[in-house]
Every structure is written in structure tokens, then in C-alpha cells.
Design an enzyme around this catalytic site. Structure first.
Site, PDB file in Angstrom:
ATOM      1  N   LEU A  92      18.581  -7.380   0.698  1.00  0.00           N
ATOM      2  CA  LEU A  92      18.526  -6.095   1.391  1.00  0.00           C
ATOM      3  C   LEU A  92      17.651  -5.123   0.607  1.00  0.00           C
ATOM      4  CD1 LEU A  92      22.321  -5.949   2.338  1.00  0.00           C
ATOM      5  CD2 LEU A  92      20.427  -6.297   3.936  1.00  0.00           C
ATOM      6  N   TYR A 147      23.014  -1.010  -4.180  1.00  0.00           N
ATOM      7  CA  TYR A 147      22.144  -1.526  -3.131  1.00  0.00           C
ATOM      8  C   TYR A 147      21.821  -2.992  -3.399  1.00  0.00           C
ATOM      9  CZ  TYR A 147      18.224   0.161  -6.188  1.00  0.00           C
ATOM     10  OH  TYR A 147      17.362   0.427  -7.224  1.00  0.00           O
ATOM     11  N   CYS A 148      21.591  -3.724  -2.319  1.00  0.00           N
ATOM     12  CA  CYS A 148      21.345  -5.171  -2.371  1.00  0.00           C
ATOM     13  C   CYS A 148      22.381  -5.875  -3.246  1.00  0.00           C
ATOM     14  CB  CYS A 148      19.929  -5.464  -2.869  1.00  0.00           C
ATOM     15  SG  CYS A 148      19.340  -7.134  -2.477  1.00  0.00           S
ATOM     16  N   PRO A 149      23.691  -5.695  -2.938  1.00  0.00           N
ATOM     17  CA  PRO A 149      24.726  -6.292  -3.777  1.00  0.00           C
ATOM     18  C   PRO A 149      24.738  -7.814  -3.668  1.00  0.00           C
ATOM     19  CG  PRO A 149      25.699  -5.401  -1.782  1.00  0.00           C
ATOM     20  CD  PRO A 149      24.246  -5.008  -1.769  1.00  0.00           C
ATOM     21  N   LYS A 160      25.453  -1.135 -12.274  1.00  0.00           N
ATOM     22  CA  LYS A 160      24.401  -2.131 -12.077  1.00  0.00           C
ATOM     23  C   LYS A 160      23.031  -1.603 -12.493  1.00  0.00           C
ATOM     24  CE  LYS A 160      22.239  -4.621  -8.182  1.00  0.00           C
ATOM     25  NZ  LYS A 160      22.434  -5.027  -6.787  1.00  0.00           N
TER      26      LYS A 160
END
Length: 277
Positions: A92, A147-149, A160
Site C-alpha cells: 500500500l 502505513y503499508c503495515p 516503525k
């Protein structure tokens, strides 16, 4: 780490594209890794470490293009001055800028198969070794709210700073990581949070998009309490790679690779144009 890790190779080939500047486009990176997968996969090249930086770019996943008000979200990002592109693999939305160092490790499956977890774990080990001078504990687990996990998010104290992905093509495996080195991790996350807010526009979706919580993300400078730069981390990356190899070589693309790269670039460019229509 044990010496049977795929990080230990007789020779590593280095392609450093971390200082090419704003004109170096993320679509070129996709074409580059596809080309290098072919070279490593065919046995024409030893394993490759490629490093790169892209300025003010948001890379979206295919799933992001299915957001109900996708155009509104993209318009917002472009208003902020970001170049918006769609990647040719999973995942993502992520932010790339001058404070984010990206690394690819490209291996061959010609001699032995490399399963997905082996590829991910090699990159986790690589990043841990690069950051060992800072005496931080790095965890690899999904950070909800980032974001973009994903399963191989890298974090320190629950925040992160990096995410890992893989691309497999023609017998080659490219394991890629983005490392938020400096700047504001929560600031980057705030941009993606607002992108999803506008692109979802309050409408229901079958796919569950991440609910971004900016405080779940930070840069390495913020996490280690010391100002780090991309060039600092690049030096440590090369020192670390040297510890795995009998030899290293800095190279450019060969003539056959340049030809394949041109082909791959046209392919990803056309695909990206269609995705953003």
C-alpha cells in the site's frame, strides 16, 4: 547470524543510486530491480545490493487505486508537491523523500530456492547489522496504525521506521526495504492518513484500508536520539556488506542490461499511466 545466511556471498555487486537527485524517478527503480532480478536469476550477475533515494514521491499499491474517491486523494498529494506513482507489486501507500534510504538485495534462485521468509529474514539481519553501532533493539512485527503495515515492519520501542517487501522475477529475488533515516516519521504518516481520509470519502469498501495513527511511525534520527543522514547510513550499509563478502564491486549496467532496462521501463511506465487514469 550464522554463516549459512544468504547474506554471505563470495562476491557482492553494488549499484549505488542514492545520490542521483530529484530527477531520478521511482519508475526507474522498478525497472532497475526487474532488470537486476533477470541478471541475478540467470547467473549473469553475482548477488546485487542496490541503494537509492527518491525525492518527494508517494508510491501507491494497486489496492489503493480502488479507493472510492481515488482521484481526490491523488489530487491532495499532488497539491503538496508529491509525484504519485503506482508500484508493480503488492503493498500500500508509502512516502519516499530525501530522508528515506531504500535498499534492494537481489539474489539468484539458480542454485537453490529462497523461500519468502528466508528473503525477509536476510533483510532483517542486514538492517540489524547496519544499526548495531546504535545499540537499539529492533523488532520485526506488524505495527498497526502505520502505513503499508506488514509482518516484516521494523520498529524500535513500537514505532516503525522501515518496511520490507519482495519481488520475484525470472529466477531472481529482490528483497527491498525503505528506511526512514531523518525527518518526521509521524509527519510522513500524517500525509498518508489524510490521503486515505480523502480517498475513502466516508464510503464503505470491501478491502480494509489501514487506519493511520501517525505516532506509530518515527525516523531513525528520532528513535536513536542522534541526527543521522542518508549518507551516514549508506556508509554503514557498505561497511556491513563488506563483512559478508570476499569481494565487492561497484558497477554500472552492462549493454544487455541497459537494453532490458529500457524495455522494463517502458512496461512499468505504461502500466503506471493506465493505473492513474
Amino acid at each position: 547470524m550464522v554463516n549459512d545466511s544468504i547474506l554471505y556471498q563470495p562476491k557482492w555487486r553494488i549499484i549505488d543510486q542514492s545520490t542521483l537527485g530529484p530527477s531520478f524517478d521511482a519508475l526507474q527503480s522498478f525497472a532497475m530491480d526487474d532488470t537486476l532480478c533477470n541478471s541475478a536469476g540467470s547467473g549473469e550477475s553475482p548477488p546485487i545490493m542496490r541503494s537509492w533515494v527518491h525525492h518527494d514521491t508517494i508510491v501507491l499499491g494497486i489496492q489503493d487505486t480502488r479507493l472510492p474517491s481515488f482521484e481526490k486523494g491523488v489530487h491532495y498529494l499532488k497539491e503538496l508537491g508529491y509525484r504519485v506513482i503506482v508500484r508493480n507489486s503488492g503493498g500500500l501507500a508509502v512516502v519516499l523523500d530525501a530522508g528515506v534510504l531504500n535498499l534492494s538485495l537481489v539474489f539468484s534462485e539458480k542454485q537453490q530456492r529462497i523461500d519468502i521468509d528466508t528473503g525477509y529474514e536476510a533483510m532483517v539481519d542486514f538492517v540489524q547489522d547496519i544499526l548495531s553501532p546504535y545499540h537499539v533493539t529492533i523488532e520485526d512485527r506488524e505495527i498497526v496504525g502505520s502505513y503499508c503495515p506488514g509482518r516484516y515492519d521494523l520498529s524500535i520501542n513500537g514505532r516503525k521506521f522501515a518496511g520490507i517487501s519482495q519481488r520475484r522475477l525470472r529466477g531472481g529475488v529482490a528483497v527491498q526495504v525503505y528506511l526512514c533515516v531523518d525527518g518526521s516519521g509521524s509527519g510522513r504518516a500524517g500525509v498518508i492518513q489524510e490521503f486515505y481520509r480523502r480517498a475513502l470519502n466516508g464510503e464503505p469498501t470491501k478491502f480494509t484500508y489501514p487506519e493511520i495513527m501517525p505516532k506509530t511511525m518515527a525516523s531513525l534520527s528520532e528513535l536513536v536520539g542522534k541526527e543521522l543522514t542518508v549518507s551516514d547510513l549508506m556508509m554503514k550499509t557498505l561497511e556491513t556488506l563488506k563483512s559478508y563478502a570476499d569481494s565487492m564491486s561497484n558497477t554500472h549496467l552492462s549493454i544487455p542490461e541497459l537494453s532490458l532496462y529500457d524495455f522494463n521501463y517502458q512496461r512499468v511506465f505504461t502500466r503506471n499511466e493506465k493505473a492513474l487514469l
